[in-house]
Enzyme design. Structure first.
Site, PDB file in Angstrom:
ATOM      1  N   LYS A 126       0.847  -1.206   0.014  1.00 15.06           N
ATOM      2  CA  LYS A 126      -0.136   0.222   0.025  1.00 15.06           C
ATOM      3  C   LYS A 126       0.806   1.175   0.023  1.00 15.06           C
ATOM      4  O   LYS A 126       1.889   1.151   0.444  1.00 15.06           O
ATOM      5  CB  LYS A 126      -0.987  -0.065   1.225  1.00 15.06           C
ATOM      6  N   ASP A 166      -7.120   4.442  -4.417  1.00 14.36           N
ATOM      7  CA  ASP A 166      -7.587   4.437  -3.144  1.00 14.36           C
ATOM      8  C   ASP A 166      -8.202   5.713  -2.804  1.00 14.36           C
ATOM      9  O   ASP A 166      -8.505   6.504  -4.071  1.00 14.36           O
ATOM     10  CB  ASP A 166      -6.452   3.972  -2.244  1.00 14.36           C
TER      11      ASP A 166
HETATM   12  P1  NDP Z   1     -12.972   7.840  -3.076  1.00  7.88           P
HETATM   13  O1  NDP Z   1     -11.987   8.741  -2.839  1.00  7.88           O
HETATM   14  O2  NDP Z   1     -13.471   7.672  -4.412  1.00  7.88           O
HETATM   15  O3  NDP Z   1     -14.172   8.164  -2.126  1.00  7.88           O
HETATM   16  C1  NDP Z   1     -13.961   8.336  -0.595  1.00  7.88           C
HETATM   17  C2  NDP Z   1     -15.397   8.783  -0.202  1.00  7.88           C
HETATM   18  O4  NDP Z   1     -15.258   8.506   1.423  1.00  7.88           O
HETATM   19  C3  NDP Z   1     -15.899  10.125  -0.445  1.00  7.88           C
HETATM   20  O5  NDP Z   1     -17.048  10.222  -0.350  1.00  7.88           O
HETATM   21  C4  NDP Z   1     -14.976  10.830   0.628  1.00  7.88           C
HETATM   22  O6  NDP Z   1     -15.693  12.084   0.976  1.00  7.88           O
HETATM   23  C5  NDP Z   1     -15.416   9.798   1.902  1.00  7.88           C
HETATM   24  N1  NDP Z   1     -14.583   9.888   2.987  1.00  7.88           N
HETATM   25  C6  NDP Z   1     -13.007   9.961   2.759  1.00  7.88           C
HETATM   26  N2  NDP Z   1     -12.328  10.069   3.933  1.00  7.88           N
HETATM   27  C7  NDP Z   1     -13.235  10.425   4.784  1.00  7.88           C
HETATM   28  C8  NDP Z   1     -13.078  10.887   5.992  1.00  7.88           C
HETATM   29  N3  NDP Z   1     -12.146  10.846   6.942  1.00  7.88           N
HETATM   30  N4  NDP Z   1     -14.271  11.141   6.817  1.00  7.88           N
HETATM   31  C9  NDP Z   1     -15.703  10.986   5.939  1.00  7.88           C
HETATM   32  N5  NDP Z   1     -15.538  10.740   4.775  1.00  7.88           N
HETATM   33  C10 NDP Z   1     -14.368  10.421   4.065  1.00  7.88           C
HETATM   34  O7  NDP Z   1     -12.481   6.554  -2.587  1.00  7.88           O
HETATM   35  P2  NDP Z   1     -12.867   5.019  -2.649  1.00  7.88           P
HETATM   36  O8  NDP Z   1     -14.255   4.966  -2.942  1.00  7.88           O
HETATM   37  O9  NDP Z   1     -11.904   4.532  -3.558  1.00  7.88           O
HETATM   38  O10 NDP Z   1     -12.392   4.173  -1.211  1.00  7.88           O
HETATM   39  C11 NDP Z   1     -13.393   4.168  -0.120  1.00  7.88           C
HETATM   40  C12 NDP Z   1     -12.834   3.197   0.787  1.00  7.88           C
HETATM   41  O11 NDP Z   1     -12.814   1.835  -0.058  1.00  7.88           O
HETATM   42  C13 NDP Z   1     -11.463   3.431   1.299  1.00  7.88           C
HETATM   43  O12 NDP Z   1     -11.600   2.842   2.622  1.00  7.88           O
HETATM   44  C14 NDP Z   1     -10.553   2.359   0.478  1.00  7.88           C
HETATM   45  O13 NDP Z   1      -9.368   1.996   1.057  1.00  7.88           O
HETATM   46  C15 NDP Z   1     -11.581   1.288   0.201  1.00  7.88           C
HETATM   47  N6  NDP Z   1     -11.127   0.588  -1.056  1.00  7.88           N
HETATM   48  C16 NDP Z   1     -11.023   1.028  -2.059  1.00  7.88           C
HETATM   49  C17 NDP Z   1     -11.115   0.268  -3.258  1.00  7.88           C
HETATM   50  C18 NDP Z   1     -10.768   0.755  -4.735  1.00  7.88           C
HETATM   51  O14 NDP Z   1     -10.740  -0.234  -5.677  1.00  7.88           O
HETATM   52  N7  NDP Z   1     -10.946   2.147  -4.875  1.00  7.88           N
HETATM   53  C19 NDP Z   1     -10.926  -1.173  -3.027  1.00  7.88           C
HETATM   54  C20 NDP Z   1     -11.095  -1.761  -1.806  1.00  7.88           C
HETATM   55  C21 NDP Z   1     -11.197  -1.021  -0.768  1.00  7.88           C
HETATM   56  P3  NDP Z   1     -14.986  13.335   0.471  1.00  7.88           P
HETATM   57  O15 NDP Z   1     -14.694  13.400  -0.938  1.00  7.88           O
HETATM   58  O16 NDP Z   1     -15.674  14.438   1.096  1.00  7.88           O
HETATM   59  O17 NDP Z   1     -13.613  13.245   0.967  1.00  7.88           O
HETATM   60  O1  2IT Z   2      -7.926  -1.603  -0.823  1.00 10.91           O
HETATM   61  C1  2IT Z   2      -8.050  -1.970  -1.912  1.00 10.91           C
HETATM   62  O2  2IT Z   2      -8.003  -3.078  -2.155  1.00 10.91           O
HETATM   63  C2  2IT Z   2      -7.614  -1.047  -2.811  1.00 10.91           C
HETATM   64  N1  2IT Z   2      -7.438   0.313  -2.867  1.00 10.91           N
HETATM   65  C3  2IT Z   2      -7.492  -1.632  -4.615  1.00 10.91           C
HETATM   66  C4  2IT Z   2      -6.116  -2.015  -4.516  1.00 10.91           C
HETATM   67  C5  2IT Z   2      -5.822  -2.409  -6.171  1.00 10.91           C
HETATM   68  O3  2IT Z   2      -4.596  -2.814  -6.297  1.00 10.91           O
HETATM   69  O4  2IT Z   2      -6.555  -2.571  -7.013  1.00 10.91           O
END
Ligand code: NDP
Ligand code: 2IT
Length: 444
Positions: A126, A166
């Site tokens: 990561k 992420d």
């Molecule tokens: P994005 O940046 O696309 O979206 C994040 C969302 O969460 C936004 O709506 C953001 O609001 C909100 N957010 C982020 N930080 C905070 C905070 N501290 N307090 C309140 N709201 C918050 O990220 P992802 O959708 O990609 O990721 C979301 C989660 O999923 C994370 O935990 C990530 O690690 C996990 N994840 C992501 C994967 C991926 O493929 N993208 C895969 C597996 C897990 P704002 O825009 O206002 O900051």
């Molecule tokens: O938390 C996760 O699994 C991710 N942000 C996606 C990682 C990836 O390599 O697609």
């Protein structure tokens, strides 16, 4: 002291001020107790747990960049190559002001077991930086991404370490980073996943984490005699994971009534209008207040609060520790039957325990959100064979992977006498493969 307790104490002592990392380690080690106790002598002699909680390599570097006014900024950046026993390091890059080494280590540690659960050959890693893309111009984001990659490109590669998106890192950021990698290294290879479709990205990667979350949730519900159709779903977040989780939930016949961001949340009793949400979040990069302004059925509230809405299914899809014990109590009181984690470690340990004790079906993030990284591995396969698969092909592989993940955690939980405890099942199933590979490869 038991081996598990000894190693946990060592982690706390050697990694001060990293509470999220301690939390992630504690949750995994606690549920591994039956496995560790049965093999204690061997694992102790091989220091297997000490090795698995210690990253193979940690890179810390500065990222200087120039804003539109000519001001220079410096961010702290990280890449933790945690465990490469079963494949090249794989895991996303988080760009958020809250990023520090402890956050990246918790995410990298979770990634080891998640990647193992996918059944695909990917190790755990990561990275990220305390850079905040919010409010920055495209040129400023590009300046940051290019400077970040100028250093990171020395340590990654299609067969060594393959970062992805992420929080804060989406298609725009991956594009700028890929361009800079190619420019400096002169190699056109699948060094990043989540790429745009015109330059090596995979169809369905954008949707994969959210879709996968629903495929696993559906399987968990079915196994417990429930159907997702007609259910009311509460989602937190409004980013990549939340949007496509909501989309698949709707496609499966559920009604999604909330979304949130870091400033507030919306309740839309008629069901979230996804086209509007995508326009606001993916195109305009605006706040949720705009959603409420454009849709008369929606109510906007400042702060946090989605877990107070009555629902059957709760999907935390924003960030770590966003679902607390008091929220879990509200969910249970309102009749919620299932919680599945789209985010990484969104539920605190006491909240998880409360939900499980209250017989709420609980799917942990390292299983439930594994569809994103699994599809990243499918993107790597396509890049290696220089082919692109159809949306249907990737989506059907994703669905199979999620169903298999559910089966493996269900089975592991049953095998160790903890039927229905999918947290333990996920940790055990994920761990066993990595432990086996580490043992086979000797002391490295
Ligand atoms: P994005 O940046 O696309 O979206 C994040 C969302 O969460 C936004 O709506 C953001 O609001 C909100 N957010 C982020 N930080 C905070 C905070 N501290 N307090 C309140 N709201 C918050 O990220 P992802 O959708 O990609 O990721 C979301 C989660 O999923 C994370 O935990 C990530 O690690 C996990 N994840 C992501 C994967 C991926 O493929 N993208 C895969 C597996 C897990 P704002 O825009 O206002 O900051
Ligand atoms: O938390 C996760 O699994 C991710 N942000 C996606 C990682 C990836 O390599 O697609």
């Amino acid at each position: 002291m038991s081996y598990v307790d000894e190693v946990y104490s060592m982690v706390v002592e050697k990694n001060p001020a990293q509470p999220e990392f301690h939390q992630a380690v504690k949750e995994v080690l606690e549920s591994l107790r039956p496995v560790i106790d049965a093999n204690e002598e061997k694992y102790r002699k091989d220091a297997l747990l000490e090795r698995i909680v210690t990253p193979e390599r940690q890179l810390l570097f500065r990222v200087p960049w120039v804003d539109d006014q000519g001001q220079v900024h410096v961010n702290n950046a990280f890449r933790v190559q945690f465990n490469g026993a079963i494949g090249p390091y794989k895991g996303g890059l988080r760009l958020h002001p809250s990023v520090n080494l402890g956050i990246i280590k918790f995410l990298g540690f979770e990634q080891i077991f998640k990647n193992s659960l996918t059944g695909l050959p990917i190790g755990g890693g990561k990275g990220g930086a305390d850079f905040d893309p919010k409010g920055r111009s495209d040129r400023e984001v590009m300046a940051f991404c290019q400077s970040f990659m100028t250093e990171l490109c020395k340590y990654i590669g299609a067969d060594t370490d393959v970062p992805a998106g992420d929080i804060g890192t989406g298609a725009r950021e991956i594009g700028y980073m890929f361009g800079q990698y190619k420019r400096i290294r002169g190699v056109y290879e699948g060094v990043l996943t989540g790429k745009g479709l015109s330059y090596g990205g995979s169809l369905a990667r954008k949707e994969a984490t959210g879709f996968g979350l629903l495929y696993l949730t559906e399987e968990m519900l079915k196994a417990n005699g429930h159907d997702i159709a007609g259910k009311t779903v509460v989602v937190s977040g409004s980013g990549n994971v939340a949007i496509y989780a909501a989309q698949k939930a709707q496609e499966l016949g559920a009604k999604v009534v909330t979304a949130s961001d870091s400033t507030g949340w919306i309740y839309d009793p008629e069901g979230i209008d996804l086209e509007l949400l995508k326009e606001i979040k993916e195109v305009k990069r605006a706040r949720l207040t705009e959603y409420a302004a454009k849709r008369s059925s929606a109510h906007y509230h400042e702060g946090r609060g989605v877990w107070s809405v009555k629902c059957d299914i709760a999907l935390p899809c924003a960030t770590q520790n966003e679902l607390l014990l008091e929220d879990a109590k509200l969910l249970v009181a309102n009749g919620c039957i299932a919680v599945a984690e789209g985010a990484n470690m969104p539920t605190t340990m006491d909240a998880t325990e409360y939900l499980q004790a209250s017989k709420v079906l609980f799917a942990p993030g390292k299983a439930a959100n594994a569809g994103g990284v699994a599809t990243s591995a499918l993107e790597m396969s396509q890049n290696s064979e220089r082919l692109s698969w159809s949306f249907e092909e990737v989506d059907s592989q994703l669905k199979n992977i999620m169903i298999n993940i559910f089966r493996s955690l269900d089975q592991a939980a049953k095998e160790y006498g903890m039927a229905g405890n999918y947290v333990a099942g996920a940790n055990i199933a994920g761990f066993l493969k990595v432990a086996d590979a580490m043992t086979a490869q000797g002391i490295v």
